[in-house]
Design a protein around this motif. Sequence first.
Motif, short mmCIF file in Angstrom:
data_model
loop_
_atom_site.label_atom_id
_atom_site.label_comp_id
_atom_site.label_asym_id
_atom_site.label_seq_id
_atom_site.Cartn_x
_atom_site.Cartn_y
_atom_site.Cartn_z
N ARG A 19 -4.94 7.10 -11.11
CA ARG A 19 -5.08 5.86 -11.88
C ARG A 19 -3.85 5.60 -12.74
N ALA A 20 -3.38 6.64 -13.42
CA ALA A 20 -2.23 6.49 -14.31
C ALA A 20 -0.98 6.08 -13.55
N ALA A 21 -0.76 6.66 -12.38
CA ALA A 21 0.42 6.29 -11.58
C ALA A 21 0.33 4.83 -11.18
N GLY A 22 -0.85 4.37 -10.78
CA GLY A 22 -1.04 2.96 -10.44
C GLY A 22 -0.82 2.06 -11.64
N ASP A 23 -1.33 2.47 -12.81
CA ASP A 23 -1.15 1.67 -14.02
C ASP A 23 0.31 1.57 -14.42
N ALA A 48 0.81 -1.22 0.00
CA ALA A 48 0.00 0.00 0.00
C ALA A 48 0.84 1.27 0.00
N ARG A 49 2.16 1.15 0.14
CA ARG A 49 2.99 2.35 0.32
C ARG A 49 2.91 3.32 -0.85
N LEU A 50 3.12 2.85 -2.07
CA LEU A 50 3.12 3.76 -3.21
C LEU A 50 1.73 4.37 -3.39
N GLY A 51 0.69 3.58 -3.21
CA GLY A 51 -0.67 4.10 -3.32
C GLY A 51 -0.92 5.22 -2.33
N SER A 52 -0.41 5.08 -1.12
CA SER A 52 -0.58 6.14 -0.11
C SER A 52 0.19 7.39 -0.50
N VAL A 53 1.38 7.22 -1.06
CA VAL A 53 2.18 8.36 -1.50
C VAL A 53 1.48 9.08 -2.65
N VAL A 54 0.99 8.32 -3.61
CA VAL A 54 0.28 8.91 -4.76
C VAL A 54 -0.98 9.64 -4.28
N ASP A 55 -1.75 8.99 -3.41
CA ASP A 55 -2.99 9.62 -2.91
C ASP A 55 -2.68 10.90 -2.14
N SER A 56 -1.61 10.90 -1.36
CA SER A 56 -1.23 12.08 -0.60
C SER A 56 -0.81 13.21 -1.54
N TYR A 57 0.01 12.89 -2.51
CA TYR A 57 0.51 13.92 -3.43
C TYR A 57 -0.62 14.47 -4.30
N LEU A 58 -1.46 13.59 -4.82
CA LEU A 58 -2.52 14.00 -5.74
C LEU A 58 -3.85 14.21 -5.01
N SER A 59 -3.77 14.80 -3.84
CA SER A 59 -4.96 15.09 -3.05
C SER A 59 -5.47 16.50 -3.33
#
Length: 196
Positions: free
Chosen positions: A185-189, A83-94
């Motif tokens: 979504r793109a970062a996750g993909d 879950a680490r990268l997802g949390s970082v992406v969600d935090s940045y793109l909030s």
Amino acid sequence: MRYEKGHKEATRRRIVETAAERFRNEGIAAVGVAGLMSDIGLTQGGFYNHFESKDDLAREALALGLEGMRARLRKAGTQSEGARLGSVVDSYLSTLHRDNVIRGCMLATLAVEAGRSEGPVRAQMSDGITEMVKLVSEFLPESIKPAQRETKAMAVVSCLIGTMILSRTTDDPKMSDRFLQAGRRAAGDLVESSAS
């Protein structure tokens, strides 16, 4: 007049912190030394007791702002490995990050201006980009091969910064939100495409 021990360091820190906020909000070129010092309640002449030039201040303000963003992303990345990268992406793109330019990422607010600069400003921004790529690569799943990690991290960082810039640039609130969603979504993909 004698000042308490640590006064000069505290004053310098206040100048750097104020400059970092103003640079994010207005751009480096738009912030004058006289106005900045006046905001802090000091004279323009006092500036040169702390810095050789505005570029010297800008370099230090960028370093402070970039380290602050890395610290926030490190904190967001303290989740479990998956879950680490997802949390970082969600935090940045909030929406919180998007709407708080004054405290946001220096890379997203000043990258274009720094790209037109030379010397210490551009060098500091370049160092910040390198550090951001290293940080993101730490949060990538271990299944991504070492040879791909840096390239993948560069793509994710590009996605994060580009998304933030565009979400702040549009005057359509719905489109801005859609940019944030699409960027997440793109970062996750990007990561999933090489993790399997």
